[in-house]
Design an enzyme around this catalytic site. Structure first.
Site, PDB file in Angstrom:
ATOM      1  N   SER A  23      29.001 -29.915  51.962  1.00  0.00           N
ATOM      2  CA  SER A  23      29.413 -31.109  51.220  1.00  0.00           C
ATOM      3  C   SER A  23      28.812 -31.197  49.824  1.00  0.00           C
ATOM      4  CB  SER A  23      29.037 -32.351  52.022  1.00  0.00           C
ATOM      5  OG  SER A  23      27.757 -32.199  52.576  1.00  0.00           O
ATOM      6  N   ASP A  52      25.160 -31.912  65.094  1.00  0.00           N
ATOM      7  CA  ASP A  52      25.087 -30.665  64.327  1.00  0.00           C
ATOM      8  C   ASP A  52      23.675 -30.090  64.392  1.00  0.00           C
ATOM      9  OD1 ASP A  52      26.083 -28.600  62.824  1.00  0.00           O
ATOM     10  OD2 ASP A  52      26.010 -29.674  60.914  1.00  0.00           O
ATOM     11  N   GLY A  65      25.404 -26.545  50.610  1.00  0.00           N
ATOM     12  CA  GLY A  65      25.971 -26.824  51.931  1.00  0.00           C
ATOM     13  C   GLY A  65      27.455 -27.088  51.819  1.00  0.00           C
ATOM     14  N   ALA A  79      19.766 -25.090  48.252  1.00  0.00           N
ATOM     15  CA  ALA A  79      20.828 -24.593  49.133  1.00  0.00           C
ATOM     16  C   ALA A  79      22.143 -25.254  48.763  1.00  0.00           C
ATOM     17  CB  ALA A  79      20.486 -24.918  50.586  1.00  0.00           C
ATOM     18  N   LYS A 125      19.892 -34.317  47.754  1.00  0.00           N
ATOM     19  CA  LYS A 125      21.155 -33.770  48.275  1.00  0.00           C
ATOM     20  C   LYS A 125      22.301 -34.441  47.534  1.00  0.00           C
ATOM     21  CE  LYS A 125      23.659 -33.029  52.609  1.00  0.00           C
ATOM     22  NZ  LYS A 125      23.540 -33.015  54.064  1.00  0.00           N
TER      23      LYS A 125
HETATM   24  N1  ATP Z   1      14.444 -32.274  52.703  1.00  0.00           N
HETATM   25  C1  ATP Z   1      14.688 -30.990  52.495  1.00  0.00           C
HETATM   26  N2  ATP Z   1      13.696 -30.160  52.125  1.00  0.00           N
HETATM   27  C2  ATP Z   1      13.943 -28.842  51.936  1.00  0.00           C
HETATM   28  N3  ATP Z   1      15.146 -28.275  52.094  1.00  0.00           N
HETATM   29  C3  ATP Z   1      16.166 -29.048  52.455  1.00  0.00           C
HETATM   30  C4  ATP Z   1      16.006 -30.438  52.672  1.00  0.00           C
HETATM   31  N4  ATP Z   1      17.198 -30.951  53.032  1.00  0.00           N
HETATM   32  C5  ATP Z   1      18.052 -29.932  53.042  1.00  0.00           C
HETATM   33  N5  ATP Z   1      17.452 -28.775  52.702  1.00  0.00           N
HETATM   34  C6  ATP Z   1      18.047 -27.435  52.582  1.00  0.00           C
HETATM   35  O1  ATP Z   1      19.405 -27.565  52.293  1.00  0.00           O
HETATM   36  C7  ATP Z   1      20.209 -26.965  53.326  1.00  0.00           C
HETATM   37  C8  ATP Z   1      21.474 -27.766  53.491  1.00  0.00           C
HETATM   38  O2  ATP Z   1      21.135 -29.098  53.797  1.00  0.00           O
HETATM   39  P1  ATP Z   1      22.055 -29.982  54.730  1.00  0.00           P
HETATM   40  O3  ATP Z   1      22.187 -29.324  56.059  1.00  0.00           O
HETATM   41  O4  ATP Z   1      21.536 -31.363  54.714  1.00  0.00           O
HETATM   42  O5  ATP Z   1      23.422 -29.888  53.904  1.00  0.00           O
HETATM   43  P2  ATP Z   1      24.906 -29.767  54.448  1.00  0.00           P
HETATM   44  O6  ATP Z   1      25.787 -29.883  53.268  1.00  0.00           O
HETATM   45  O7  ATP Z   1      25.107 -30.730  55.560  1.00  0.00           O
HETATM   46  O8  ATP Z   1      24.913 -28.306  54.987  1.00  0.00           O
HETATM   47  P3  ATP Z   1      25.626 -27.758  56.297  1.00  0.00           P
HETATM   48  O9  ATP Z   1      26.931 -28.454  56.416  1.00  0.00           O
HETATM   49  O10 ATP Z   1      25.725 -26.278  56.019  1.00  0.00           O
HETATM   50  O11 ATP Z   1      24.689 -28.077  57.449  1.00  0.00           O
HETATM   51  C9  ATP Z   1      19.295 -26.950  54.559  1.00  0.00           C
HETATM   52  O12 ATP Z   1      19.625 -25.933  55.461  1.00  0.00           O
HETATM   53  C10 ATP Z   1      17.937 -26.719  53.922  1.00  0.00           C
HETATM   54  O13 ATP Z   1      17.762 -25.348  53.675  1.00  0.00           O
END
Ligand code: ATP
Length: 635
Positions: free
Chosen positions: A382, A494, A380, A378, A398
Site C-alpha cells: 500500500s 496477516d 509494501g 521497505a 508508513k
Molecule cells: N515500525 C517499523 N520499524 C521498522 N520497520 C518497519 C516498521 N513498520 C514497517 N516496517 C518495515 O516495512 C515493511 C512493510 O511494512 P508493512 O507490513 O506495515 O507494510 P504493508 O504495505 O502492509 O506491507 P505488506 O502488505 O507487504 O505486508 C515491514 O516488513 C518492515 O520491514
C-alpha cells in the site's frame, strides 16, 4: 596544396602520373616502398622521411619471436627478456604452450608440469647475492596481453621469476621484476599478499578480492625450502628467501591478516560471553517470575537479548535518543471514553465500526512539519515505509500513497484506529505516535522504529545465533501480542514473519494488523500470494473464518522460527492452496523438540475449532520456557 613530391621534393607536373595521399602529392614512380620497391597501398613514413609499406615495416621494426624469429604482430609474451608469439612460448619438454608459470633451465623454457624432471636438467645455482631487498623496486614496463594482464619478467633475473596467470586480467595484477633478479608483486593501488604453497613452486597471490596463483620459478634445483602451507602460516621466509622482498611483502600482509583474524576471534569470544550472560540473566529473571505470584497484567516477555558487536556499535551512534523530547502518551477517547471503558459494553468491532463509519478521528493528528523523512526501509503493497525523526526520536513513517495499487483510505483508517487503540505500552507492538490525513492522496502514520529488521530477516541470517530459549521467547512475544489483539476482538489476518519486527534485545513486535484487504480472499490470492503460505485451509475453501486463522498463521511462523527457512520455499505459490487443503504442511525438522513440534501441529491443524487459543498457546510456551529454566538450573 604544395605541388612538390612528398618524397623527392621536385615539382609534380599536373600532366604527369601522380598520386595524392593525405595532404601530400607524389610522383607515381616515387610512391613505392623504399625497401621492397613495390607500389604502395598504404605507407608509414620512416625516420629519414622515406615511405615504407606495412609489411617491410613489420619485418624491419617489429619485435622478433625468440623461437621462430618471425616478427610478432599480435600478443607478445616476454620471459627472461625474450619475446615470443603466444603460440611459440612452448615447453621444451612437452612442447605445449606454457600458460602460467615456467622454468628456465639452460636457456630452455619448461612448463610447471614438466618441472617434475628438473633433476635431469643441470641448472644454474641460485644467486641470492644480486637480489637487493627493496620493496619499492621500480617495475619494468610490462607487455600487455590481449586480456589486459601484464606479464613482466626481469631481464637478467637469476633468482626468482614469476608469472601471473593471465586469466586474472580483471584484477589488473602486475608483477614487476628487478634488474638484480628476484621479483615483487604489486596490485596497482592496493597491496596483495604472496605466499608459497607447501612443497610446490607456486606462490599464492591473495588480494582483497581474489586469490590467484603465481608460479614461482627458481633457477635452482636445490631443494625447495619447505614452506608453510597456503593457509597464511607465519614465517614462510626461510633462509633462502629471507632476503627476498617477495617475502617481505608477505610478512607485512601476513601480520595484518593475523591481526584481523585475532580481532575476529576476540569478537566471537565477546559475543559468546554476552550470549551466556544474557541467558543467565533470563534464567534468573524467569526464576524470580516462577517464585513470585502470578501477575494479572500482561505476561512478562521472556525475550532474551543477544546484542552483537554491530548492535553495540550502533547503540553508540544513537545520538538522537539523547536529545529526545519527551513524547506524551496519547490516550484516544471516543465520546469521552477510553477504549477500556467502552469495551465493557461494546465489542471492539462495534467500536471500530462506529469510529470508521462516523469518521471519528481518534488518533493524534500530526503535522507534516512534525516529522523529518529519511531513507525508505521497505516498499509494501500500500505504500512505502520510511525512517524518520519525530520529536528527536527515530520513527517509522508508513506512507499510503494513491500511486500504489493497494491504496485504500479505509485500510489506512482501520490500521490507524487499531494502532491508536492498542495500549501503546504493550511491549509486543510498536508504539504509535499519530497520523496525518491532510493530503488525501498521501497519508502517513508514524510509529516507533525497529531498526534491526523483521523476524524473517533474523531467521534467514544464519550467522546470527539463535538458541532454543530465544526461539521460544520470540514465539511467546508474538503469542502475547496476538492474545492481546484477540482479547479486544481484532483478527490480524496477516500474521507472518515479515510482519513481526525484532528489536535489538530480541523482543518481537507485531505490526501491520487489521488490514482489511485480507478479507477479500480472491484479491489476496492474486495480489498477495506471498501471504498464501500463512492462509488456513478454510480460507482457501471460501468458508467463513474466525480468529483461529491467526492461530494457523502462527503455526507457520512457529515452524519458520525452528526451521529458519521460508515456508514452502521451493513450491510454486499457486500450488500452496491445493497442498494446504490436502493437509500438507512444511516438514518439521527432525531435531525439533517434541513439545514444540506438538504445538506447531496443534496450531496448523485443519480443524479451526481444534486449534488452541492464544491464551493457551501463551501458557504452553511459558511452560516450555520454565522447564528449560529448571533444566538449566539443575545442571
Ligand atoms: N515500525 C517499523 N520499524 C521498522 N520497520 C518497519 C516498521 N513498520 C514497517 N516496517 C518495515 O516495512 C515493511 C512493510 O511494512 P508493512 O507490513 O506495515 O507494510 P504493508 O504495505 O502492509 O506491507 P505488506 O502488505 O507487504 O505486508 C515491514 O516488513 C518492515 O520491514
Amino acid at each position: 596544396m604544395d605541388n612538390s613530391c612528398g618524397v623527392c621534393k621536385t615539382e609534380v607536373n599536373s600532366g604527369g602520373e601522380r598520386v595524392k595521399a593525405g595532404n601530400s602529392v607524389f610522383h607515381a614512380k616515387c610512391f613505392v616502398c623504399k625497401e621492397c620497391k613495390n607500389e604502395l597501398e598504404s605507407f608509414i613514413r620512416g625516420k629519414d622521411g622515406g615511405l615504407i609499406c606495412d609489411e617491410c615495416d613489420i619485418k624491419l621494426n617489429a619485435r622478433k619471436c625468440f623461437k621462430c624469429q618471425l616478427p610478432i604482430q599480435s600478443t607478445i609474451v616476454t620471459a627472461r627478456g625474450k619475446s615470443f608469439h603466444n603460440d611459440c612460448f612452448c615447453c621444451a619438454s612437452c612442447e605445449k604452450i606454457i600458460k602460467g608459470g615456467f622454468f628456465f633451465v639452460e636457456g630452455e623454457f619448461y612448463c610447471s608440469t614438466c618441472d617434475t624432471k628438473p633433476s635431469n636438467k643441470p641448472t644454474q645455482p641460485p644467486s641470492i647475492e644480486n637480489t637487493p631487498p627493496s620493496p619499492k623496486l621500480p617495475g619494468k614496463s610490462g607487455v600487455s596481453l590481449a586480456n589486459g594482464v601484464e606479464i613482466q619478467v626481469p631481464n637478467n633475473a637469476t633468482n626468482i621469476i614469476y608469472v601471473l596467470n593471465s586469466n586474472e586480467g580483471s584484477n589488473n595484477l602486475t608483477s614487476s621484476g628487478s634488474d638484480g633478479g628476484g621479483g615483487s608483486a604489486t596490485n596497482s593501488g592496493s597491496s596483495f599478499m604472496i605466499h608459497k604453497r607447501n612443497n610446490s613452486n607456486e606462490l599464492n597471490v591473495i588480494s582483497p578480492t581474489i586469490t590467484t596463483t603465481v608460479d614461482l620459478v627458481t633457477s635452482s634445483t636445490t631443494t625447495t625450502p619447505t614452506l608453510s602451507p597456503s593457509t597464511l602460516s607465519p614465517h614462510v621466509s626461510t633462509n633462502r628467501f629471507s632476503n627476498d622482498y617477495l617475502i617481505t611483502l608477505q610478512e607485512d600482509m601476513y601480520a595484518k591478516q593475523q591481526q584481523q583474524l585475532l580481532q575476529l576471534q576476540q569478537q566471537q569470544i565477546q559475543i559468546q560471553q554476552q550470549l551466556q550472560q544474557q541467558q543467565l540473566e533470563i534464567l534468573q529473571k524467569n526464576q524470580s517470575l516462577l517464585n513470585s505470584t502470578p501477575s494479572t497484567t500482561q505476561p512478562q516477555s521472556l525475550n532474551t537479548s543477544q546484542p552483537n558487536i554491530n548492535q553495540q556499535l550502533s547503540n553508540l551512534n544513537i545520538s538522537s535518543s539523547q536529545k529526545n523530547e519527551e513524547i506524551e502518551k496519547y490516550i484516544p477517547k471516543i465520546n469521552g471514553k477510553t477504549l477500556t471503558e467502552l469495551l465493557k459494553h461494546q465489542t471492539f468491532d462495534d467500536i471500530l465500526g462506529e469510529v470508521l463509519s462516523k469518521k471519528i478521528s481518534i488518533y493524534k493528528e500530526l503535522s507534516k512539519d512534525d516529522v523529518t523523512f529519511g531513507d525508505v526501509i521497505a516498499a509494501g503493497a500500500s505504500g512505502k515505509v520510511y525512517k524518520g525523526i519525530y520529536k528527536g526520536r527515530d520513527v517509522a513513517i508508513k506512507v499510503y500513497s494513491s500511486e500504489n495499487f493497494c491504496f485504500n483510505i479505509e485500510e489506512f483508517d482501520r490500521e490507524v484506529t487499531i494502532m491508536s487503540l492498542i495500549d501503546s505500552d504493550h511491549p509486543n507492538f510498536t508504539r504509535f505516535y499519530g497520523a496525518n490525513k491532510q493530503n488525501k492522496k498521501y497519508l502517513f502514520h508514524v510509529s516507533e522504529l525497529v531498526k534491526s529488521g523483521s523476524l524473517r530477516d533474523l531467521l534467514l541470517d544464519k550467522e546470527k545465533p539463535l538458541v532454543y530459549f530465544t526461539q521460544i521467547s520470540i514465539a511467546s512475544d508474538i503469542a502475547n501480542a496476538m492474545k492481546h489483539l484477540h482479547s479486544i476482538g481484532v483478527i490480524h489476518r496477516d500474521l507472518k514473519s515479515l510482519n513481526v519486527l525484532i528489536t535489538e534485545d530480541y523482543t518481537a513486535k507485531v505490526i501491520d494488523f487489521g488490514t482489511s484487504r485480507n478479507v477479500d480472499l480472491a484479491k489476496q490470492m492474486t495480489l498477495n500470494l506471498g501471504t498464501s503460505c500463512y492462509m488456513s485451509p478454510e480460507l482457501f475453501k471460501g468458508n467463513g473464518y474466525d480468529e483461529t486463522c491467526d492461530v494457523y498463521a502462527f503455526g507457520i511462523v512457529l515452524w519458520e522460527i525452528i526451521a529458519r527457512k521460508e515456508p514452502y520455499e521451493n513450491v510454486n505459490s499457486w500450488s500452496i492452496p491445493v497442498m494446504v487443503s490436502k493437509g500438507e504442511r512444511p516438514t518439521i525438522p527432525a531435531d525439533c523438540p517434541s513439545e514444540y513440534s506438538k504445538l506447531i501441529k496443534a496450531c496448523w491443524t485443519d480443524k479451526p475449532k481444534k486449534r488452541p487459543s492464544f491464551k493457551e498457546i501463551c501458557e504452553v510456551l511459558k511452560k516450555m520456557s520454565e522447564s528449560l529454566t529448571l533444566k538449566r538450573n539443575k545442571k
